[in-house]
Scaffold this motif. Structure first.
Motif: not given
Ligand SMILES: [Zn+2]
Length: 74
Positions: A1-10, A56-65, A67-71
């Motif tokens: 699973m690749q994550f970008g810098s924008e919120p995305q559908h997962v 230069c900063m990492a964008k950490k993605h969390y589940c909006s439901n 709140k688990m860390y996804l990547g």
């Protein structure tokens, strides 16, 4: 699973809910490495810059439901 810098559908692997990720910005290894490089080159005044620059900063993605860390993006 690749994550970008924008919120995305997962589909969250934890709660199986389909939704958009929530993003949290934080420093990662690259950020610290960047700061270290600036130290090596004697650019002391620029050392805090990587921590202020969004790219230069990492964008950490969390589940909006659940709140688990996804990547995070690279
Ligand atoms: Zn979830």
């Amino acid at each position: 699973m690749q994550f970008g810098s924008e919120p995305q559908h997962v589909i969250c692997p934890h709660c199986r809910v389909h939704g958009r990720t929530t993003i949290e910005t934080g420093a990662n290894t690259t950020t610290h490495l960047f700061a270290l490089l600036l130290c090596i080159f004697g650019l002391w005044c620029c050392v805090p810059c990587p921590y202020c620059m969004d790219s230069c900063m990492a964008k950490k993605h969390y589940c909006s439901n659940c709140k688990m860390y996804l990547g995070e993006n690279e």
